[in-house]
Design a protein around this motif. Sequence first.
Motif, PDB file in Angstrom:
ATOM      1  N   PRO A 255       1.130   5.714  -7.753  1.00 11.50           N
ATOM      2  CA  PRO A 255      -0.055   4.905  -8.168  1.00 11.50           C
ATOM      3  C   PRO A 255      -0.009   4.395  -9.536  1.00 11.50           C
ATOM      4  O   PRO A 255      -0.678   3.410  -9.870  1.00 11.50           O
ATOM      5  CB  PRO A 255      -1.033   6.304  -8.144  1.00 11.50           C
ATOM      6  CG  PRO A 255      -0.505   7.089  -7.166  1.00 11.50           C
ATOM      7  CD  PRO A 255       1.027   6.918  -7.325  1.00 11.50           C
TER       8      PRO A 255
ATOM      9  N   HIS B 182       0.902  -1.291  -0.166  1.00 16.93           N
ATOM     10  CA  HIS B 182       0.119  -0.009  -0.164  1.00 16.93           C
ATOM     11  C   HIS B 182       0.915   1.221   0.179  1.00 16.93           C
ATOM     12  O   HIS B 182       0.528   2.123  -0.765  1.00 16.93           O
ATOM     13  CB  HIS B 182      -0.831  -0.283   1.195  1.00 16.93           C
ATOM     14  CG  HIS B 182      -1.894   1.385   1.432  1.00 16.93           C
ATOM     15  ND1 HIS B 182      -2.846   1.303   0.314  1.00 16.93           N
ATOM     16  CD2 HIS B 182      -1.692   2.161   2.071  1.00 16.93           C
ATOM     17  CE1 HIS B 182      -3.415   2.616   0.761  1.00 16.93           C
ATOM     18  NE2 HIS B 182      -2.794   3.019   1.512  1.00 16.93           N
TER      19      HIS B 182
ATOM     20  N   THR C 260      -5.209  -2.871 -11.576  1.00 15.40           N
ATOM     21  CA  THR C 260      -6.772  -3.047 -11.253  1.00 15.40           C
ATOM     22  C   THR C 260      -7.419  -4.452 -11.019  1.00 15.40           C
ATOM     23  O   THR C 260      -6.753  -5.445 -11.407  1.00 15.40           O
ATOM     24  CB  THR C 260      -7.589  -2.434 -12.440  1.00 15.40           C
ATOM     25  OG1 THR C 260      -7.480  -3.449 -13.367  1.00 15.40           O
ATOM     26  CG2 THR C 260      -7.045  -1.098 -12.844  1.00 15.40           C
TER      27      THR C 260
ATOM     28  N   GLY D 101       0.062   0.411  -9.614  1.00 12.11           N
ATOM     29  CA  GLY D 101      -1.149  -0.026  -9.233  1.00 12.11           C
ATOM     30  C   GLY D 101      -1.617  -1.137 -10.308  1.00 12.11           C
ATOM     31  O   GLY D 101      -1.450  -0.686 -11.365  1.00 12.11           O
TER      32      GLY D 101
ATOM     33  N   TYR E 131       2.559   1.672  -3.527  1.00  9.81           N
ATOM     34  CA  TYR E 131       1.079   2.351  -4.446  1.00  9.81           C
ATOM     35  C   TYR E 131       1.118   3.702  -4.129  1.00  9.81           C
ATOM     36  O   TYR E 131       0.887   4.582  -5.132  1.00  9.81           O
ATOM     37  CB  TYR E 131      -0.129   1.456  -4.113  1.00  9.81           C
ATOM     38  CG  TYR E 131      -1.320   2.044  -4.828  1.00  9.81           C
ATOM     39  CD1 TYR E 131      -1.373   1.937  -6.291  1.00  9.81           C
ATOM     40  CD2 TYR E 131      -2.038   2.842  -4.175  1.00  9.81           C
ATOM     41  CE1 TYR E 131      -2.349   2.662  -6.954  1.00  9.81           C
ATOM     42  CE2 TYR E 131      -3.296   3.458  -4.832  1.00  9.81           C
ATOM     43  CZ  TYR E 131      -3.358   3.411  -6.145  1.00  9.81           C
ATOM     44  OH  TYR E 131      -4.322   4.106  -6.929  1.00  9.81           O
TER      45      TYR E 131
END
Length: 91
Positions: free
Chosen positions: A68, A61, A73, A71, A64
């Motif tokens: 980002p 986390h 999906t 990341g 990320y």
Amino acid sequence: MRTTQQFSITLPHDMAEAVESKIKEGRYASVSEVMRDGVRALLERDAAVERWLREEVVAGHREYRADPSKGVTGDAILPNIKRHRAKREGR
């Protein structure tokens, strides 16, 4: 001072049969030994989940949040999860 506590438990028939089977096989000497081993396994599993959360989930986390663009999906990874599950289940 006493170092143990006595409990009275009720198990479904299948679990009770499994406990009795372990004793009959000689793997355990008593119901108490089976229960202690089961609670130890539960505590070890809980500790492993806590370690995983702290060491991998929180770290992922943070990574990320820092970038980002790294990341993935859920839609992108779901086919991989399904393939892995099917392989594990022998399909």
